[in-house]
Scaffold this motif. Sequence first.
Motif, mmCIF file in Angstrom:
data_model
loop_
_atom_site.group_PDB
_atom_site.id
_atom_site.type_symbol
_atom_site.label_atom_id
_atom_site.label_comp_id
_atom_site.label_asym_id
_atom_site.label_seq_id
_atom_site.Cartn_x
_atom_site.Cartn_y
_atom_site.Cartn_z
ATOM 1 N N PRO A 52 0.370 -9.369 -0.273
ATOM 2 C CA PRO A 52 0.992 -9.053 1.021
ATOM 3 C C PRO A 52 0.802 -7.584 1.403
ATOM 4 O O PRO A 52 0.834 -6.702 0.556
ATOM 5 N N VAL A 53 0.582 -7.378 2.686
ATOM 6 C CA VAL A 53 0.500 -6.025 3.241
ATOM 7 C C VAL A 53 1.399 -5.981 4.470
ATOM 8 O O VAL A 53 1.647 -7.002 5.109
ATOM 9 N N PRO A 54 1.902 -4.798 4.830
ATOM 10 C CA PRO A 54 2.723 -4.702 6.040
ATOM 11 C C PRO A 54 1.896 -5.102 7.258
ATOM 12 O O PRO A 54 0.808 -4.581 7.470
ATOM 13 N N VAL A 55 2.380 -6.046 8.025
ATOM 14 C CA VAL A 55 1.608 -6.529 9.176
ATOM 15 C C VAL A 55 1.668 -5.585 10.370
ATOM 16 O O VAL A 55 0.865 -5.703 11.286
ATOM 17 N N ASP A 56 2.611 -4.653 10.365
ATOM 18 C CA ASP A 56 2.734 -3.725 11.487
ATOM 19 C C ASP A 56 1.798 -2.520 11.369
ATOM 20 O O ASP A 56 1.566 -1.834 12.348
ATOM 21 N N GLY A 57 1.288 -2.284 10.187
ATOM 22 C CA GLY A 57 0.488 -1.088 9.957
ATOM 23 C C GLY A 57 -0.989 -1.312 10.227
ATOM 24 O O GLY A 57 -1.399 -2.254 10.894
ATOM 25 N N TRP A 58 -1.777 -0.426 9.705
ATOM 26 C CA TRP A 58 -3.223 -0.478 9.867
ATOM 27 C C TRP A 58 -3.840 -1.601 9.056
ATOM 28 O O TRP A 58 -4.915 -2.078 9.365
ATOM 29 N N PHE A 59 -3.156 -1.957 7.970
ATOM 30 C CA PHE A 59 -3.718 -2.940 7.052
ATOM 31 C C PHE A 59 -3.479 -4.360 7.546
ATOM 32 O O PHE A 59 -2.442 -4.673 8.101
ATOM 33 N N LYS A 60 -4.436 -5.205 7.300
ATOM 34 C CA LYS A 60 -4.374 -6.618 7.671
ATOM 35 C C LYS A 60 -4.503 -7.436 6.383
ATOM 36 O O LYS A 60 -4.988 -6.934 5.361
ATOM 37 N N PRO A 61 -4.104 -8.709 6.439
ATOM 38 C CA PRO A 61 -4.306 -9.552 5.257
ATOM 39 C C PRO A 61 -5.782 -9.499 4.840
ATOM 40 O O PRO A 61 -6.681 -9.493 5.677
ATOM 41 N N GLY A 62 -6.012 -9.411 3.575
ATOM 42 C CA GLY A 62 -7.376 -9.329 3.050
ATOM 43 C C GLY A 62 -7.818 -7.925 2.719
ATOM 44 O O GLY A 62 -8.877 -7.729 2.126
ATOM 45 N N VAL A 63 -7.023 -6.909 3.074
ATOM 46 C CA VAL A 63 -7.446 -5.528 2.841
ATOM 47 C C VAL A 63 -7.602 -5.244 1.349
ATOM 48 O O VAL A 63 -8.517 -4.514 0.944
ATOM 49 N N CYS A 64 -6.748 -5.830 0.524
ATOM 50 C CA CYS A 64 -6.871 -5.601 -0.923
ATOM 51 C C CYS A 64 -8.166 -6.219 -1.446
ATOM 52 O O CYS A 64 -8.852 -5.634 -2.286
ATOM 53 N N ALA A 65 -8.515 -7.387 -0.921
ATOM 54 C CA ALA A 65 -9.777 -8.024 -1.303
ATOM 55 C C ALA A 65 -10.957 -7.173 -0.838
ATOM 56 O O ALA A 65 -11.923 -6.970 -1.580
ATOM 57 N N ALA A 66 -10.869 -6.670 0.389
ATOM 58 C CA ALA A 66 -11.951 -5.832 0.925
ATOM 59 C C ALA A 66 -12.140 -4.586 0.067
ATOM 60 O O ALA A 66 -13.274 -4.203 -0.246
ATOM 61 N N PHE A 67 -11.039 -3.975 -0.318
ATOM 62 C CA PHE A 67 -11.113 -2.781 -1.162
ATOM 63 C C PHE A 67 -11.788 -3.115 -2.495
ATOM 64 O O PHE A 67 -12.680 -2.394 -2.950
ATOM 65 N N GLY A 68 -11.398 -4.219 -3.115
ATOM 66 C CA GLY A 68 -12.018 -4.639 -4.372
ATOM 67 C C GLY A 68 -13.492 -4.941 -4.219
ATOM 68 O O GLY A 68 -14.309 -4.575 -5.070
ATOM 69 N N ALA A 96 -15.241 -14.449 4.099
ATOM 70 C CA ALA A 96 -15.154 -15.299 5.289
ATOM 71 C C ALA A 96 -14.477 -16.624 4.950
ATOM 72 O O ALA A 96 -13.668 -17.137 5.735
ATOM 73 N N ALA A 97 -14.794 -17.165 3.772
ATOM 74 C CA ALA A 97 -14.151 -18.414 3.341
ATOM 75 C C ALA A 97 -12.645 -18.207 3.165
ATOM 76 O O ALA A 97 -11.840 -19.050 3.582
ATOM 77 N N CYS A 98 -12.267 -17.088 2.588
ATOM 78 C CA CYS A 98 -10.835 -16.778 2.419
ATOM 79 C C CYS A 98 -10.162 -16.650 3.778
ATOM 80 O O CYS A 98 -9.067 -17.207 3.990
ATOM 81 N N TRP A 99 -10.795 -15.925 4.688
ATOM 82 C CA TRP A 99 -10.234 -15.749 6.021
ATOM 83 C C TRP A 99 -10.057 -17.096 6.705
ATOM 84 O O TRP A 99 -9.015 -17.378 7.302
ATOM 85 N N TRP A 100 -11.081 -17.959 6.613
ATOM 86 C CA TRP A 100 -11.042 -19.264 7.263
ATOM 87 C C TRP A 100 -9.922 -20.131 6.687
ATOM 88 O O TRP A 100 -9.150 -20.733 7.436
#
Length: 164
Positions: A52-68, A96-100
């Motif tokens: 989970p990431v704060p939805v109000d901030g700059w980060f969106k779901p998946g940001v931890c995956a993107a960083f990794g 993309a599969a995760c996002w979908w």
Amino acid sequence: MAAMHDDALPRPIDRWFDSYSADHRNPLNVRIHTIAVPAILWSVIALLWCIPVPVDGWFKPGVCAAFGMVLASMFYFRASRVLGFGMLAMFVAMGAACWWIASASGMRTLLWAAIAVFVVAWIAQFIGHKYEGRKPSFLTDLTYLLIGPAWVLAKGLRKLGIAW
């Protein structure tokens, strides 16, 4: 045998692949790894996606995956530009599969799918190593957790006639 680059000296990735290949000679184990290693990679990306990431901030779901994926891509690009681009393409497809899945069915579905794939793929890996008669490479060095996906990709590239 390891692929060689222009000046015919083995690269560090060639030594990693040679060592990894020595632990993966049984044809059944190799087939299992060809399926299970990418499945584990996807499941790890999906698990990171679910942090989970704060939805109000700059980060969106998946940001931890993107960083990794960015960090892992840096490792692969240092090893080989071709492998780096290949792994980047795999990361984009897996992301993309995760996002979908998350968009279509929700984060909870993605989380449970990731857990199920992770568990089943690791069980398959250990079954493969039982047939191999050798312990998994990562038990000697955790770097092999990064080497495995690139090794599978390199095998695929080799079959397509693409030098890495």
